[in-house]
Scaffold this motif. Structure first.
Motif, PDB file in Angstrom:
ATOM      1  N   ILE A   1      -3.427  -9.423  -0.540  1.00 26.82           N
ATOM      2  CA  ILE A   1      -2.535  -9.987   0.455  1.00 26.82           C
ATOM      3  C   ILE A   1      -1.125  -9.952  -0.092  1.00 26.82           C
ATOM      4  O   ILE A   1      -0.913  -9.849  -1.313  1.00 26.82           O
ATOM      5  CB  ILE A   1      -2.914 -11.435   0.825  1.00 26.82           C
ATOM      6  CG1 ILE A   1      -2.841 -12.346  -0.408  1.00 26.82           C
ATOM      7  CG2 ILE A   1      -4.292 -11.488   1.458  1.00 26.82           C
ATOM      8  CD1 ILE A   1      -3.037 -13.816  -0.075  1.00 26.82           C
ATOM      9  N   GLY A   2      -0.152  -9.992   0.827  1.00 25.49           N
ATOM     10  CA  GLY A   2       1.234  -9.935   0.392  1.00 25.49           C
ATOM     11  C   GLY A   2       2.136 -10.744   1.285  1.00 25.49           C
ATOM     12  O   GLY A   2       1.721 -11.254   2.337  1.00 25.49           O
ATOM     13  N   ALA A   3       3.389 -10.846   0.868  1.00 20.83           N
ATOM     14  CA  ALA A   3       4.359 -11.632   1.627  1.00 20.83           C
ATOM     15  C   ALA A   3       4.606 -11.049   3.003  1.00 20.83           C
ATOM     16  O   ALA A   3       4.990 -11.765   3.934  1.00 20.83           O
ATOM     17  CB  ALA A   3       5.666 -11.721   0.848  1.00 20.83           C
ATOM     18  N   GLY A   4       4.370  -9.721   3.135  1.00 20.15           N
ATOM     19  CA  GLY A   4       4.627  -9.078   4.413  1.00 20.15           C
ATOM     20  C   GLY A   4       3.548  -9.300   5.449  1.00 20.15           C
ATOM     21  O   GLY A   4       3.694  -8.881   6.599  1.00 20.15           O
ATOM     22  N   GLY A   5       2.454  -9.963   5.085  1.00 23.22           N
ATOM     23  CA  GLY A   5       1.364 -10.192   6.024  1.00 23.22           C
ATOM     24  C   GLY A   5       0.518  -8.944   6.212  1.00 23.22           C
ATOM     25  O   GLY A   5       0.771  -7.896   5.625  1.00 23.22           O
ATOM     26  N   GLY A   6      -0.505  -9.050   7.054  1.00 23.77           N
ATOM     27  CA  GLY A   6      -1.386  -7.912   7.284  1.00 23.77           C
ATOM     28  C   GLY A   6      -2.465  -7.813   6.226  1.00 23.77           C
ATOM     29  O   GLY A   6      -2.378  -8.423   5.153  1.00 23.77           O
ATOM     30  N   GLU A   7      -3.501  -7.015   6.533  1.00 27.20           N
ATOM     31  CA  GLU A   7      -4.636  -6.881   5.620  1.00 27.20           C
ATOM     32  C   GLU A   7      -4.465  -5.771   4.606  1.00 27.20           C
ATOM     33  O   GLU A   7      -5.134  -5.762   3.590  1.00 27.20           O
ATOM     34  CB  GLU A   7      -5.919  -6.634   6.420  1.00 27.20           C
ATOM     35  CG  GLU A   7      -6.407  -7.837   7.213  1.00 27.20           C
ATOM     36  CD  GLU A   7      -7.782  -7.601   7.794  1.00 27.20           C
ATOM     37  OE1 GLU A   7      -8.312  -6.492   7.610  1.00 27.20           O
ATOM     38  OE2 GLU A   7      -8.320  -8.533   8.421  1.00 27.20           O
TER      39      GLU A   7
ATOM     40  N   ASP B   1       4.641 -10.087  -5.449  1.00 29.36           N
ATOM     41  CA  ASP B   1       4.287 -10.914  -4.295  1.00 29.36           C
ATOM     42  C   ASP B   1       3.013 -10.394  -3.629  1.00 29.36           C
ATOM     43  O   ASP B   1       2.641 -10.842  -2.548  1.00 29.36           O
ATOM     44  CB  ASP B   1       5.429 -10.951  -3.279  1.00 29.36           C
ATOM     45  CG  ASP B   1       5.833  -9.558  -2.798  1.00 29.36           C
ATOM     46  OD1 ASP B   1       5.297  -8.570  -3.328  1.00 29.36           O
ATOM     47  OD2 ASP B   1       6.690  -9.469  -1.898  1.00 29.36           O
ATOM     48  N   VAL B   2       2.345  -9.447  -4.284  1.00 27.03           N
ATOM     49  CA  VAL B   2       1.050  -8.939  -3.833  1.00 27.03           C
ATOM     50  C   VAL B   2      -0.017  -9.584  -4.711  1.00 27.03           C
ATOM     51  O   VAL B   2       0.083  -9.561  -5.942  1.00 27.03           O
ATOM     52  CB  VAL B   2       0.972  -7.402  -3.938  1.00 27.03           C
ATOM     53  CG1 VAL B   2      -0.390  -6.900  -3.475  1.00 27.03           C
ATOM     54  CG2 VAL B   2       2.089  -6.764  -3.114  1.00 27.03           C
TER      55      VAL B   2
ATOM     56  N   TRP C   1       1.004   1.968  -0.556  1.00 25.06           N
ATOM     57  CA  TRP C   1       0.910   2.434  -1.943  1.00 25.06           C
ATOM     58  C   TRP C   1       2.019   1.869  -2.820  1.00 25.06           C
ATOM     59  O   TRP C   1       1.792   1.496  -3.974  1.00 25.06           O
ATOM     60  CB  TRP C   1       0.962   3.962  -1.972  1.00 25.06           C
ATOM     61  CG  TRP C   1       0.923   4.517  -3.358  1.00 25.06           C
ATOM     62  CD1 TRP C   1      -0.174   4.728  -4.141  1.00 25.06           C
ATOM     63  CD2 TRP C   1       2.055   4.886  -4.160  1.00 25.06           C
ATOM     64  NE1 TRP C   1       0.209   5.214  -5.376  1.00 25.06           N
ATOM     65  CE2 TRP C   1       1.559   5.320  -5.408  1.00 25.06           C
ATOM     66  CE3 TRP C   1       3.423   4.904  -3.937  1.00 25.06           C
ATOM     67  CZ2 TRP C   1       2.391   5.772  -6.424  1.00 25.06           C
ATOM     68  CZ3 TRP C   1       4.264   5.340  -4.950  1.00 25.06           C
ATOM     69  CH2 TRP C   1       3.741   5.768  -6.186  1.00 25.06           C
ATOM     70  N   PHE C   2       3.223   1.786  -2.293  1.00 27.62           N
ATOM     71  CA  PHE C   2       4.346   1.325  -3.105  1.00 27.62           C
ATOM     72  C   PHE C   2       4.186  -0.144  -3.478  1.00 27.62           C
ATOM     73  O   PHE C   2       4.553  -0.551  -4.580  1.00 27.62           O
ATOM     74  CB  PHE C   2       5.662   1.553  -2.353  1.00 27.62           C
ATOM     75  CG  PHE C   2       6.873   1.500  -3.228  1.00 27.62           C
ATOM     76  CD1 PHE C   2       7.080   2.451  -4.213  1.00 27.62           C
ATOM     77  CD2 PHE C   2       7.820   0.491  -3.083  1.00 27.62           C
ATOM     78  CE1 PHE C   2       8.197   2.413  -5.039  1.00 27.62           C
ATOM     79  CE2 PHE C   2       8.934   0.438  -3.899  1.00 27.62           C
ATOM     80  CZ  PHE C   2       9.130   1.398  -4.880  1.00 27.62           C
ATOM     81  N   GLU C   3       3.641  -0.950  -2.572  1.00 27.61           N
ATOM     82  CA  GLU C   3       3.372  -2.342  -2.894  1.00 27.61           C
ATOM     83  C   GLU C   3       2.344  -2.455  -4.012  1.00 27.61           C
ATOM     84  O   GLU C   3       2.475  -3.299  -4.916  1.00 27.61           O
ATOM     85  CB  GLU C   3       2.867  -3.077  -1.658  1.00 27.61           C
ATOM     86  CG  GLU C   3       3.911  -3.352  -0.597  1.00 27.61           C
ATOM     87  CD  GLU C   3       3.318  -4.092   0.588  1.00 27.61           C
ATOM     88  OE1 GLU C   3       3.600  -5.298   0.731  1.00 27.61           O
ATOM     89  OE2 GLU C   3       2.560  -3.472   1.368  1.00 27.61           O
ATOM     90  N   LEU C   4       1.326  -1.609  -3.961  1.00 29.22           N
ATOM     91  CA  LEU C   4       0.287  -1.649  -4.997  1.00 29.22           C
ATOM     92  C   LEU C   4       0.813  -1.113  -6.329  1.00 29.22           C
ATOM     93  O   LEU C   4       0.384  -1.559  -7.392  1.00 29.22           O
ATOM     94  CB  LEU C   4      -0.938  -0.865  -4.536  1.00 29.22           C
ATOM     95  CG  LEU C   4      -1.653  -1.480  -3.327  1.00 29.22           C
ATOM     96  CD1 LEU C   4      -2.806  -0.584  -2.870  1.00 29.22           C
ATOM     97  CD2 LEU C   4      -2.167  -2.879  -3.646  1.00 29.22           C
TER      98      LEU C   4
END
Length: 241
Positions: free
Chosen positions: A169-175, A197-198, A179-182
Motif C-alpha cells: 500500500i502507498g500514500a497514493g491509494g489503490g491496490e 511511503d510504500v 514500478w518506480f514506487e517499488l
C-alpha cells in the motif's frame, strides 16, 4: 597489455581480456554503469507517461548493464545469461511498456529481470573480490553493484504484487504500486533509511522486504567494509589505479 608484476598466468590473462573489452566503456566501466543507474532514476519521472520513452529507457538500460558486466568480468555463464534472460528481458520491457496492465506480461518481465539483475550484482561482487588490490573502477563497482541489487528486488516486488494483489500500500491509494514506487521502496529498504511511503502489508511481501534488509546490512558489513580495509592499506600494494 600485460598482467601486473607477480600475477599468476591465469590472473594475468583475465586482466588482459578485461582490458581488451574495457575500451568500449573507457577505463571505468563500473562508473558508466553507476552513472547509468542514477541517470535512469532521474530520467524515469520525465518518461513516466511516455510509452515509447519507457520502452527505450528500459532496453538501453539493460544493454548498458550487460555490457558493463561483460567489460569487467567475461565468462561463459554470462553469455547464457544474456541469451536466456537479457534478450527476452528486453523484449518484455517493450511489451510491458505498451501493456502495463496485462498481468502475465508484467509477471514474466519481472521474472526475467530479477534474476538478470541479481546475476549482474553477483558478477560485480566477484569482480570486487577477484584480488586484494583496489582500483578506481572497483570503487565505482561498489556503488554500481548496490544499485543493481536494488533493481533486482524492485522486480521481485513487482512479481509479488502480481501474484498476491494488494501486497503493498502507498500514500497514493489503490491496490497496485507502479514500478518506480517499488524501486523507491527497494532503495529505502536496502539502505535501511526507512523513508518509503510504500509499505508491505501481506506476509509474502513482508518476508521478502525483510530479506532485502538483511542483504543491505550484509553488503555493508562484507563488501563495503572489505573495500574500506583494502583502501586504508593500499600503500602496501601501491597507489589506487
Amino acid at each position: 597489455m600485460t598482467g601486473h608484476l607477480g600475477d599468476p598466468p591465469a590472473e594475468a590473462g583475465t586482466r588482459e581480456r578485461r582490458h581488451q573489452v574495457r575500451p568500449v566503456f573507457g577505463k571505468h566501466p563500473s562508473a558508466v554503469l553507476l552513472g547509468a543507474q542514477l541517470l535512469a532514476v532521474l530520467i524515469y519521472p520525465f518518461l513516466r507517461d511516455s510509452t515509447p520513452g519507457r520502452a527505450l529507457l528500459g532496453v538501453v538500460h539493460l544493454g548498458i548493464v550487460l555490457t558493463a558486466l561483460w567489460a569487467v568480468r567475461r565468462s561463459p555463464a554470462l553469455l547464457w545469461v544474456a541469451i536466456c534472460l537479457g534478450g527476452p528481458g528486453m523484449v518484455f520491457t517493450v511489451l510491458e511498456a505498451f501493456s502495463p496492465d496485462t498481468g502475465w506480461i508484467v509477471l514474466v518481465s519481472a521474472l526475467l529481470h530479477a534474476p538478470f539483475y541479481f546475476y549482474v550484482s553477483y558478477g560485480m561482487v566477484r569482480y570486487l573480490f577477484h584480488d586484494d588490490r583496489v582500483t578506481r573502477d572497483e570503487l565505482f563497482a561498489t556503488g554500481a553493484a548496490f544499485t543493481v541489487v536494488a533493481w533486482g528486488f524492485a522486480y521481485v516486488f513487482v512479481a509479488v504484487q502480481v501474484i498476491w494483489p494488494g501486497s503493498f500500500i502507498g500514500a497514493g491509494g489503490g491496490e497496485e504500486r507502479d514500478w518506480f514506487e517499488l524501486l523507491y521502496l527497494s532503495f529505502s529498504t536496502l539502505t535501511s533509511v526507512g523513508l518509503s511511503d510504500v509499505v508491505p502489508v501481506r506476509d509474502h511481501a513482508r518476508s521478502l522486504v525483510m530479506i532485502e534488509m538483511v542483504v543491505g546490512v550484509l553488503y555493508v558489513a562484507l563488501v563495503v567494509a572489505r573495500l574500506v580495509g583494502l583502501t586504508v592499506n593500499r600503500s602496501v600494494h601501491g597507489p589506487t589505479r
